[in-house]
Structure formats: structure tokens, C-alpha cells
Design a protein around this motif. Structure first.
Motif, mmCIF file in Angstrom:
data_model
loop_
_atom_site.group_PDB
_atom_site.id
_atom_site.type_symbol
_atom_site.label_atom_id
_atom_site.label_comp_id
_atom_site.label_asym_id
_atom_site.label_seq_id
_atom_site.Cartn_x
_atom_site.Cartn_y
_atom_site.Cartn_z
ATOM 1 N N SER A 1 5.681 -27.385 -7.476
ATOM 2 C CA SER A 1 5.898 -27.547 -6.037
ATOM 3 C C SER A 1 6.089 -26.198 -5.346
ATOM 4 N N LYS A 2 5.621 -25.135 -6.008
ATOM 5 C CA LYS A 2 5.711 -23.801 -5.429
ATOM 6 C C LYS A 2 4.321 -23.189 -5.322
ATOM 7 N N VAL A 3 4.107 -22.415 -4.248
ATOM 8 C CA VAL A 3 2.870 -21.665 -4.089
ATOM 9 C C VAL A 3 3.227 -20.190 -4.172
ATOM 10 N N MET A 4 2.429 -19.434 -4.910
ATOM 11 C CA MET A 4 2.732 -18.029 -5.182
ATOM 12 C C MET A 4 1.748 -17.119 -4.469
ATOM 13 N N LEU A 5 2.269 -15.997 -3.980
ATOM 14 C CA LEU A 5 1.464 -15.028 -3.236
ATOM 15 C C LEU A 5 1.330 -13.743 -4.045
#
Length: 268
Positions: free
Chosen positions: A86-90
């Protein structure tokens, strides 16, 4: 896919290079800043398209069971989501530095606050990102809960580091899907409307009127208006069912279309 192939201009056999393996196939690819980013299991492999060599490899997560689910880029930033997360990484597009991760769990929970307790708990327990898209300086995020979110993208330069960024606010949209968001896409409304015009004489008259305009301020105003219209986009989401997260009023039709595919459209 365990290899990539590049076919030369004209005739000839393609050049092939082994990138992944049977256990860790390449399942996502994206061109970024002149390089090719390949998602192989839980790792990113960056390929030089001229030499077909792997220049950089790094792990997005230490959990080998979480494969690369989505990759999108905008400017100097690359956003990545893995399965069951449930996390998006940059990441930085050229230095490959990890810049931040953004959790969407709280924003989804806020949209589901009026849902039935059992449904809310089930969606929270199984929450994961299913689709990513960049449009209008926003990162659009589709989820397994049916909630669609937007995240304002930070401005990233060649000098941007992790310490210089703050985590942006995640906003959930009022409308979404009952089940999984299957895909997100967008279309330029100005271009599509121009292609659908059939009245050529009217178009010719409009062009003639524009050429006859002598007032400079007025021409500048019209140019600005046309530029604004040219950037209007239509965002489309596809998924299971339709949901209005503002209310949970039950009715006779509730649940009837939960398994029916729906398209939702937004003017941006």
C-alpha cells in the motif's frame, strides 16, 4: 519474459540480451531519461539501449515475493509500486537514489469510514496498489479497495535528494469502484475533439477570423485560452462496480452491479 530483443532498422535478426530468469522474469518496462527500466521480480535493472548492457541493478524491496507491479515516470522522478503493498516509492531518474515512499492506507481508510464494518476491515487487510498514472502534475493511484487517489508530485531536479523533500498529501476522490481499480489512463480532450470535427467550412471560417484579429492584447488572451484548452485531459478509470464514497445509504440496487465493469471519467 527473460530477455529483451532490439531489431535493427531495416532487415536483419534482432539482438537479444538475457535480463531476467525463469524465477525472476521481466514483467514491467519503462523508458526513463534515455535508459530502459526493467522490473524483474523485486528489483529494477536499468539497461543502456545502445549497448544493451545492464548498467545498474537495485532492489526496490527485500521481500522477493513482492514483484514490481507498476512503474511510471514524470520529469526526474520515477514512481514504483510492488504487489501486495500500500506504498508507492519515488526514485530519482538519473541518480537512482531512493527519495521517499508514500502510504495510501490512511487516505483509503478515510474514504471507507462509512462502509460496513466487515467490508471496511476486509478491504483494509487486503489493501494494495493496482494502477499508477501521471496526469496534470498529479500521480493517480488505483487501489484494490476501489478508491482512487491523487498525489501532487514534488518538483525534482538533478540536485534533489531525499532530505530536501517532504511527503505530499494524499487525497481520495469522492467516486471510485466497489472492487479493484483495473487500470487508469488519460486522453487529450482538445486533440480528440479536433479529430471529431466534420464541418470543415466552419473550421476554415474560424481560422480566417483569427488571422484578421489585429488587436494584440486580444490575440494574446485568445492564445492563452487556446493553450489552456489544449491541456485539458480526460482521466478514465476502469474497475469492478461503482461507488459513491460520500454516503452508505443502502437501497434495493446495492450490490447488484458490484461485479459489472465500469468506466469512470474525470475532466482535468
Amino acid at each position: 519474459m527473460t530477455y529483451i530483443a532490439l531489431r535493427p532498422m531495416g532487415y536483419g535478426e534482432p539482438y537479444t540480451r538475457s535480463i531476467g530468469s525463469v524465477q525472476a522474469p521481466v514483467n514491467k518496462m519503462l523508458p526513463v531519461a534515455g535508459k530502459l527500466w526493467c522490473g524483474s521480480q523485486n528489483s529494477i535493472k536499468i539497461i543502456n539501449p545502445l549497448t544493451l548492457s545492464t548498467e545498474v541493478t537495485f532492489q526496490v524491496t527485500s521481500n522477493a515475493n513482492r514483484c514490481i507491479q507498476c512503474i511510471v515516470s514524470s520529469g526526474q522522478g520515477v514512481w514504483i509500486a510492488t504487489t501486495q503493498s500500500s506504498k508507492v516509492m519515488l526514485y530519482h531518474a538519473t541518480s537512482y537514489e531512493f527519495l521517499m515512499d508514500v502510504s495510501i492506507a490512511q487516505a483509503v481508510a478515510q474514504k471507507l469510514h462509512s462502509a460496513d464494518d466487515i467490508i471496511r476491515q476486509h478491504k483494509a487487510a487486503c489493501l494494495r496498489i493496482t494502477a499508477l498514472m501521471v496526469c496534470k502534475d498529479l500521480l493517480w493511484v488505483g487501489t484494490s479497495a476501489g478508491v482512487i487517489l491523487t498525489i501532487p508530485m514534488p518538483r525534482i531536479t538533478s540536485m534533489t535528494t531525499r532530505a530536501s523533500l517532504t511527503v505530499p498529501v494524499v487525497t481520495g476522490l469522492v467516486y471510485g469502484h466497489t472492487g479493484h481499480v483495473r487500470f487508469l489512463t488519460c486522453i487529450d480532450m482538445a486533440n480528440s475533439s479536433a479529430q471529431s470535427k466534420t464541418d470543415q467550412s466552419r473550421c476554415s471560417d474560424q481560422n480566417e477570423n483569427l488571422r484578421n484579429i489585429q488587436d494584440q492584447p486580444r490575440r494574446a488572451s485568445m492564445a492563452a485560452t487556446m493553450a489552456t484548452l489544449a491541456t485539458r485531459m480526460l482521466v478514465i478509470s476502469g474497475g469492478d462496480g461503482y461507488e459513491d464514497f460520500r454516503t452508505n445509504v443502502s437501497n434495493e440496487s446495492a450490490g447488484r452491479d458490484d461485479s459489472t465493469n465500469h468506466l469512470l471519467l474525470w475532466q482535468v
